[in-house]
Design a protein around this motif. Structure first.
Motif, PDB file in Angstrom:
ATOM      1  N   TRP A 235       0.816  -1.050   0.044  1.00  0.00           N
ATOM      2  CA  TRP A 235       0.176  -0.148   0.072  1.00  0.00           C
ATOM      3  C   TRP A 235       0.488   1.201  -0.355  1.00  0.00           C
ATOM      4  N   LEU A 236       1.935   1.386   0.527  1.00  0.00           N
ATOM      5  CA  LEU A 236       3.399   2.410   1.162  1.00  0.00           C
ATOM      6  C   LEU A 236       4.157   2.493   0.212  1.00  0.00           C
ATOM      7  N   SER A 238       4.890   3.516  -2.954  1.00  0.00           N
ATOM      8  CA  SER A 238       5.518   4.244  -4.283  1.00  0.00           C
ATOM      9  C   SER A 238       5.482   5.974  -2.746  1.00  0.00           C
ATOM     10  N   CYS A 239       5.255   5.854  -1.450  1.00  0.00           N
ATOM     11  CA  CYS A 239       5.115   6.145  -0.609  1.00  0.00           C
ATOM     12  C   CYS A 239       7.293   6.031  -0.319  1.00  0.00           C
ATOM     13  N   THR A 240       7.076   5.370  -0.158  1.00  0.00           N
ATOM     14  CA  THR A 240       8.782   4.973   0.659  1.00  0.00           C
ATOM     15  C   THR A 240       9.874   4.987  -1.033  1.00  0.00           C
ATOM     16  N   GLU A 241       9.512   4.555  -1.676  1.00  0.00           N
ATOM     17  CA  GLU A 241       9.882   4.666  -3.227  1.00  0.00           C
ATOM     18  C   GLU A 241      10.405   6.623  -3.069  1.00  0.00           C
ATOM     19  N   ALA A 242       9.449   7.312  -3.128  1.00  0.00           N
ATOM     20  CA  ALA A 242       9.636   8.774  -2.983  1.00  0.00           C
ATOM     21  C   ALA A 242      10.408   9.213  -1.935  1.00  0.00           C
ATOM     22  N   ALA A 375      14.114   0.542   3.804  1.00  0.00           N
ATOM     23  CA  ALA A 375      11.993   0.364   4.387  1.00  0.00           C
ATOM     24  C   ALA A 375      11.132  -0.452   2.871  1.00  0.00           C
ATOM     25  N   THR A 376      11.665  -0.511   1.931  1.00  0.00           N
ATOM     26  CA  THR A 376      11.107  -0.863   1.138  1.00  0.00           C
ATOM     27  C   THR A 376      11.280  -2.577   0.961  1.00  0.00           C
ATOM     28  N   GLN A 377      12.038  -2.826   1.989  1.00  0.00           N
ATOM     29  CA  GLN A 377      12.405  -4.660   1.242  1.00  0.00           C
ATOM     30  C   GLN A 377      11.497  -5.492   1.992  1.00  0.00           C
TER      31      GLN A 377
END
Length: 377
Positions: A235-236, A238-242, A375-377
């Motif tokens: 869900w998040l 796109s936010c963590t990628e940003a 954080a995206t891992q």
């Protein structure tokens, strides 16, 4: 007895008061709770000795410590029970057939349904954070007054001890000196910030100048357990990628509160703790939840600057006013700085052994090593 990740955080603070004593053997067990899926794995990563629940309820122990209620009546041990958040600020939820209005329901954790079983009071010691909880107890479960003791708040004391390490925490999270850290904190459930307005984080990532602001999200461990870690990260994504910082719920959240310049929160405990150490607070009003009067959560909810997610966010962030931190602290703990001493005394009294003369000072929380790529891992 670790029921959830949230209660496990509190237990780990308190066990530290006695764990070095060679006369004491500490074992953990994962107690029954709908949100206990990650607890055993977390304890095993820490190297703790973990007993299966079915074994724990057959054995006899010198002392059991818990920060929640499920299954406690099954144990064969004196019990020390404490809150796992900032005091007791929530009302008992209605049953399947409704019940009295919210304002008339009992305060959760100070009610006879939790504190008694089969006509007896479950805790041998009930640790309270503040004297006003004694007054609630006197009305709701007077038979538990004789086991109640006001010890303050060990989480708040450790948060205060961590304040001098703010530069180290910010460096560990990759926050540059010229950047401001905005921490978005959500408790669990539909009235929590994330449950009520899940689009807030994407709006913040889109509207705040990336060079000036970094954004971190602290989601209550129950959010992760209710939906699954993979789903929450999806869900998040796109936010963590940003650039969103999204710590795992097993990490110590207090380092982020210390590192933050601004907080957007709700009626949860993290918002109250943040206000007590002087962070500027914006709150997103929720439709139904009203914390118990006299609690730090109620004070923060009443005094914080309200956030309107339908208006430009940056001007609201800049205009957020300070809350009287002394008033929040006074509502949060009856014995600031004393929880370790008072809880340690209670633990040794229940164990029936002498308290050692030496005592470790309250230590700061560890320095996090979290960047948004991790954080995206």
């Amino acid at each position: 007895m670790a029921h959830t990740i949230a209660s496990c955080h509190r237990l780990l603070d308190v066990i530290d008061y006695v764990e070095e004593d060679p006369r004491v053997q500490v074992v953990f067990t994962v107690a029954p709770d709908v949100f206990n899926q990650q607890v055993a794995r977390h304890l095993e990563r820490l190297g703790a000795l973990v007993l299966p629940w079915q074994q724990a309820i057959r054995e006899r122990f010198d002392l059991g410590i818990a920060a929640s209620w499920g299954g406690l009546h099954q144990l064969h041990t004196p019990l020390l029970v404490m809150a796992h958040g900032a005091g007791r600020s929530k009302r008992v939820r209605p049953g399947p057939y409704g019940g009295p209005p919210l304002a008339d329901r009992a305060v959760y954790g100070l009610d006879a349904q939790r504190l008694t079983y089969g006509g007896r009071v479950l805790p041998s010691t009930l640790a309270l954070s503040h004297e006003h909880e004694l007054e609630v107890l006197r009305l709701q479960c007077p038979e538990a007054l004789e086991v109640a003791t006001v010890v303050g708040d060990p989480c708040f004391d450790r948060l205060v001890a961590s304040l001098p390490r703010r530069p180290e925490y910010r460096h560990g999270m990759g926050i540059e000196d010229h950047q401001e850290l905005l921490l978005v904190s959500s408790t669990w459930g539909p009235d929590g910030l994330y449950g009520h307005f899940p689009d807030l984080l994407p709006l913040l990532m889109a509207q705040l100048p990336a060079g000036r602001y970094r954004v971190a999200a602290l989601l209550h461990p129950a959010v992760w357990d209710a939906h699954g870690h993979r789903q929450v990260r999806a869900w998040l994504r796109s936010c963590t990628e940003a650039g969103l910082l999204l710590p795992d719920p097993t990490q110590d959240w207090r380092a982020l509160v210390v590192a933050a310049d601004h907080i957007i929160g709700d009626h949860g405990s993290v918002t109250a703790y943040a206000a007590a150490v002087g962070r500027r607070i914006l709150t997103l009003p929720t439709p139904r939840t009203m914390p118990v009067a006299g609690t730090p959560q109620q004070l923060v909810t009443a005094e914080a600057t309200p956030l309107d997610p339908h208006r430009a966010l940056l001007p609201q962030l800049v205009a957020a006013r300070e809350i009287d931190r002394q008033a929040v602290t006074a509502a949060l703990t009856g014995h600031p700085g004393q929880a370790a001493r008072l809880l340690r005394r209670a633990i040794y009294r229940l164990l029936g052994i002498t308290e050692p003369g030496r005592h470790r000072r309250v230590t700061p929380v560890p320095v996090p090593r979290l960047h948004h790529r991790e954080a995206t891992q």
